[in-house]
Design a protein around this motif. Structure first.
Motif, PDB file in Angstrom:
ATOM      1  N   GLN A  64      11.232  11.935 -23.125  1.00 49.41           N
ATOM      2  CA  GLN A  64      11.988  11.764 -21.885  1.00 49.41           C
ATOM      3  C   GLN A  64      11.418  12.630 -20.766  1.00 49.41           C
ATOM      4  N   HIS A  65      11.343  12.051 -19.576  1.00 51.31           N
ATOM      5  CA  HIS A  65      10.796  12.763 -18.425  1.00 51.31           C
ATOM      6  C   HIS A  65      11.620  12.465 -17.186  1.00 51.31           C
ATOM      7  N   LEU A  66      11.760  13.468 -16.323  1.00 48.26           N
ATOM      8  CA  LEU A  66      12.324  13.282 -14.992  1.00 48.26           C
ATOM      9  C   LEU A  66      11.187  13.338 -13.979  1.00 48.26           C
ATOM     10  N   VAL A  67      11.305  12.555 -12.933  1.00 46.36           N
ATOM     11  CA  VAL A  67      10.271  12.523 -11.895  1.00 46.36           C
ATOM     12  C   VAL A  67      10.943  12.646 -10.531  1.00 46.36           C
ATOM     13  N   LYS A  68      10.624  13.721  -9.794  1.00 45.42           N
ATOM     14  CA  LYS A  68      11.177  13.878  -8.455  1.00 45.42           C
ATOM     15  C   LYS A  68      10.478  12.915  -7.502  1.00 45.42           C
ATOM     16  N   VAL A  69      11.284  12.174  -6.759  1.00 51.45           N
ATOM     17  CA  VAL A  69      10.721  11.221  -5.807  1.00 51.45           C
ATOM     18  C   VAL A  69      11.515  11.242  -4.511  1.00 51.45           C
ATOM     19  N   VAL A  87       8.756   5.984 -24.505  1.00 48.36           N
ATOM     20  CA  VAL A  87       8.680   6.900 -23.371  1.00 48.36           C
ATOM     21  C   VAL A  87       9.686   6.447 -22.322  1.00 48.36           C
ATOM     22  N   ALA A  88      10.405   7.402 -21.748  1.00 44.61           N
ATOM     23  CA  ALA A  88      11.395   7.080 -20.718  1.00 44.61           C
ATOM     24  C   ALA A  88      11.205   7.996 -19.510  1.00 44.61           C
ATOM     25  N   TYR A  89      11.130   7.387 -18.337  1.00 47.96           N
ATOM     26  CA  TYR A  89      11.030   8.116 -17.079  1.00 47.96           C
ATOM     27  C   TYR A  89      12.250   7.818 -16.221  1.00 47.96           C
ATOM     28  N   THR A  90      12.814   8.848 -15.605  1.00 42.58           N
ATOM     29  CA  THR A  90      13.954   8.682 -14.710  1.00 42.58           C
ATOM     30  C   THR A  90      13.617   9.261 -13.350  1.00 42.58           C
ATOM     31  N   PHE A  91      13.703   8.443 -12.311  1.00 45.77           N
ATOM     32  CA  PHE A  91      13.445   8.906 -10.962  1.00 45.77           C
ATOM     33  C   PHE A  91      14.637   9.709 -10.461  1.00 45.77           C
ATOM     34  N   VAL A  92      14.352  10.837  -9.826  1.00 39.58           N
ATOM     35  CA  VAL A  92      15.394  11.736  -9.348  1.00 39.58           C
ATOM     36  C   VAL A  92      15.184  11.990  -7.864  1.00 39.58           C
ATOM     37  N   THR A  93      16.141  11.584  -7.045  1.00 41.26           N
ATOM     38  CA  THR A  93      16.121  11.895  -5.622  1.00 41.26           C
ATOM     39  C   THR A  93      17.027  13.104  -5.374  1.00 41.26           C
ATOM     40  N   LYS A  94      17.068  13.538  -4.137  1.00 45.34           N
ATOM     41  CA  LYS A  94      17.874  14.729  -3.825  1.00 45.34           C
ATOM     42  C   LYS A  94      19.367  14.474  -4.023  1.00 45.34           C
ATOM     43  N   ASP A  95      19.769  13.198  -4.074  1.00 41.31           N
ATOM     44  CA  ASP A  95      21.187  12.879  -4.256  1.00 41.31           C
ATOM     45  C   ASP A  95      21.593  12.753  -5.730  1.00 41.31           C
ATOM     46  N   ASP A  96      20.637  12.893  -6.645  1.00 38.65           N
ATOM     47  CA  ASP A  96      20.901  12.624  -8.055  1.00 38.65           C
ATOM     48  C   ASP A  96      21.171  13.864  -8.897  1.00 38.65           C
ATOM     49  N   ALA A  97      21.261  15.032  -8.275  1.00 41.15           N
ATOM     50  CA  ALA A  97      21.372  16.279  -9.036  1.00 41.15           C
ATOM     51  C   ALA A  97      22.579  16.274  -9.974  1.00 41.15           C
ATOM     52  N   GLU A  98      23.729  15.829  -9.474  1.00 39.17           N
ATOM     53  CA  GLU A  98      24.940  15.836 -10.298  1.00 39.17           C
ATOM     54  C   GLU A  98      24.819  14.866 -11.466  1.00 39.17           C
ATOM     55  N   ALA A 157      18.713  -0.236   2.763  1.00 37.62           N
ATOM     56  CA  ALA A 157      19.919  -0.691   2.071  1.00 37.62           C
ATOM     57  C   ALA A 157      20.184   0.112   0.827  1.00 37.62           C
ATOM     58  N   ARG A 158      19.091   0.631   0.212  1.00 33.91           N
ATOM     59  CA  ARG A 158      19.297   1.349  -1.047  1.00 33.91           C
ATOM     60  C   ARG A 158      19.866   2.738  -0.833  1.00 33.91           C
ATOM     61  N   ARG A 159      19.564   3.359   0.328  1.00 31.95           N
ATOM     62  CA  ARG A 159      19.953   4.747   0.518  1.00 31.95           C
ATOM     63  C   ARG A 159      21.459   4.960   0.513  1.00 31.95           C
ATOM     64  N   PRO A 160      22.254   4.127   1.215  1.00 33.60           N
ATOM     65  CA  PRO A 160      23.705   4.361   1.169  1.00 33.60           C
ATOM     66  C   PRO A 160      24.379   3.775  -0.044  1.00 33.60           C
ATOM     67  N   GLU A 161      23.619   3.083  -0.930  1.00 31.56           N
ATOM     68  CA  GLU A 161      24.252   2.441  -2.077  1.00 31.56           C
ATOM     69  C   GLU A 161      24.761   3.441  -3.103  1.00 31.56           C
ATOM     70  N   ARG A 162      24.193   4.640  -3.103  1.00 31.97           N
ATOM     71  CA  ARG A 162      24.400   5.506  -4.246  1.00 31.97           C
ATOM     72  C   ARG A 162      25.741   6.220  -4.227  1.00 31.97           C
ATOM     73  N   PHE A 213      14.651   3.326 -12.500  1.00 32.39           N
ATOM     74  CA  PHE A 213      14.331   3.307 -11.081  1.00 32.39           C
ATOM     75  C   PHE A 213      15.446   3.975 -10.292  1.00 32.39           C
ATOM     76  N   ASP A 214      16.676   3.731 -10.715  1.00 30.74           N
ATOM     77  CA  ASP A 214      17.846   4.440 -10.194  1.00 30.74           C
ATOM     78  C   ASP A 214      18.438   5.274 -11.319  1.00 30.74           C
ATOM     79  N   ALA A 215      18.763   6.523 -11.052  1.00 30.02           N
ATOM     80  CA  ALA A 215      19.461   7.327 -12.050  1.00 30.02           C
ATOM     81  C   ALA A 215      20.826   6.694 -12.312  1.00 30.02           C
ATOM     82  N   PRO A 216      21.210   6.516 -13.563  1.00 31.52           N
ATOM     83  CA  PRO A 216      22.483   5.841 -13.853  1.00 31.52           C
ATOM     84  C   PRO A 216      23.674   6.635 -13.342  1.00 31.52           C
ATOM     85  N   TRP A 217      24.706   5.905 -12.934  1.00 30.86           N
ATOM     86  CA  TRP A 217      25.914   6.555 -12.435  1.00 30.86           C
ATOM     87  C   TRP A 217      26.709   7.226 -13.553  1.00 30.86           C
TER      88      TRP A 217
END
Length: 451
Positions: free
Chosen positions: A219-224, A341-352, A390-395, A317-321
């Motif tokens: 498992q890996h996290l990737v900051k994007v 192998v699993a990669y999870t993209f992490v944006t600044k809004d995904d910390a929690e 459109a994706r930015r306010p979806e989260r 592609f999106d961190a799960p809710w």
């Protein structure tokens, strides 16, 4: 240990060998002998551990003796979704080819007439989703007083979808003297109470800590940057030895847009989400299975129950809710002892969300660098327009408690009231999580195998 050491019949062992298996998984090694001894079972096992075969194999041998009667199935397997029910049916068809057993599927989205005809002939194995089973039972089309074996599969998912009251009602209609097998990835208090009420002196089998990810999955996290997700995904797809991959997104709109983007860049990709019609779903899964496409972009409706051999990578592609969704997403790889192998993209809004995932699985997930990360260019023109904005306010909206409650209500209605789907989809305007599909329906809708 081999399957021959577990007490299975020669005919069943032959079918297992022809399917390419010789060594049982831990859950199979522990559960099969106890099921053959007619004991009740509580099995706690994560996805991809071979759980389905741990009850399908002994059931085939047990049901080999006896005769089915009209409208009175001899055994009942409850599954939360059509996809899972269909895959259990495939297992019975595969392993039961040397036994003269009949099988029926009771699932939503299929005409009741064919299902009733199968029941009237008498079935040894009934595989059902709770909603459709309750519908037919209330219409007097099925009798449960001859069912001496009950399997409650994916019990924690049943809880998520609001099916526990239905299951309790179904259990009261079954003979008091029966064998009950309950399987779940986790054991929340509600499921524990259900087991205490309806199981008799059960044997508990736990092959992995509840809600843990398989140790076979790296498992890996990737900051994007949220604006550069597609570019980052392409970098990973090009830099990894990807044989076949499932890419998970939180929304149907994101699935569609990402799949189009991948295809424009020359990748062999397909998509699965709740707005795709049934024939197209089946066709898309077959294209993925046979290698016509090696990348499948999916929403969470495919996270549980999508069992395809050889998936080498999962990309979030999106961190799960919800943290539980993470376990089931990455469980599409690393199945049956294989590496994944699993990669999870992490944006600044995904910390929690990431913090909750790591708390659930009890493991800290390390961060990985993107191939050629220091050479990142600006997003290409096609990735900048409306889809990105459109994706930015979806989260944020769907992290609220109200969205969580809406999700549970929608899940329950999916199986029991299929007619309500169009109104639900139009009401959300594709802005909510994808709850519109329980999975593809196979060709063997009413009878799985006969001798």
């Amino acid at each position: 240990m081999t399957f021959a050491d577990l007490g299975l019949s020669d005919e069943l062992l032959k079918a297992v060998t022809e399917s390419g298996y010789d060594t049982p998984t831990p859950i199979q090694a522990q559960a099969i002998p106890s099921v053959l001894m007619m004991k009740d079972i509580i099995g706690i096992a994560q996805t991809g551990t071979g759980k389905t075969a741990s009850f399908v194999l002994p059931m085939i041998d047990i049901l080999a003796h006896g005769r089915a009667r009209a409208l009175m199935p001899r055994s009942l397997i409850l599954e939360p979704t059509r996809e899972l029910a269909a895959q259990v049916a495939e297992n019975f068809e595969k392993y039961g080819k040397y036994h003269k057993l009949s099988m029926a599927l009771l699932i939503g989205g299929v005409q009741m007439g064919d299902q009733v005809k199968a029941l009237e002939k008498g079935v040894d194995v009934l595989i059902a989703t709770p909603g459709r089973l309750m519908d037919l039972f209330e219409r007097g089309k099925i009798l449960l007083n001859g069912c001496n074996m009950l399997v409650i599969d994916e019990a924690d998912r049943m809880l998520d979808m609001g099916f526990i009251p239905d299951i309790e009602h179904i259990c009261t209609k079954l003979p008091a003297q029966r064998q009950t097998l309950l399987f779940s990835a986790t054991m929340p208090p509600v499921i524990k109470k259900l087991a205490d009420r309806f199981l008799s002196n059960p044997k508990s089998i736990e092959v992995a800590r509840p809600a843990t990810a398989s140790t076979n999955i790296a498992q890996h996290l990737v900051k994007v940057d949220a604006r550069k997700k597609r570019e980052a995904l392409r970098a990973l797809l090009d830099g990894q030895k990807v044989q076949s991959a499932v890419i998970f997104c939180n929304r149907k709109t994101t699935v569609r847009e990402l799949n189009k983007s991948l295809q424009r860049h020359g990748y062999k990709s397909g998509e699965i989400h709740g707005d795709i019609d049934q024939a197209s779903r089946i066709a898309e899964l077959e294209r993925f299975r046979d290698g016509t496409v090696n990348i499948l972009v999916a929403s969470d409706v495919a996270a549980r129950g999508l069992d395809i051999k050889g998936v080498s990578h999962v990309f979030n592609f999106d961190a799960p809710w919800h943290p539980d969704d993470y376990v089931h997403r990455i469980g599409r790889t690393g199945r049956a002892g294989a590496k994944g192998v699993a990669y999870t993209f992490v944006t600044k809004d995904d910390a929690e969300a990431i913090d909750n995932i790591q708390k659930l699985i009890g493991t800290k997930i390390d961060y990985a660098d993107l191939p050629g990360e220091t050479k990142d260019a600006e997003p290409k023109a096609e990735d900048k327009p409306a889809p990105t904005k459109a994706r930015r306010p979806e989260r944020s909206p769907d992290r609220s408690p109200d969205r969580s409650n809406e999700k549970r209500t929608d899940r329950r209605s999916d199986d029991r009231k299929p007619a309500s789907r169009p109104s639900r989809q139009s009401a959300t305007h594709d802005d909510g999580p994808d709850e519109g599909w329980n999975g593809p329906v196979p060709e063997f809708l009413s009878v799985g195998f006969n001798g």
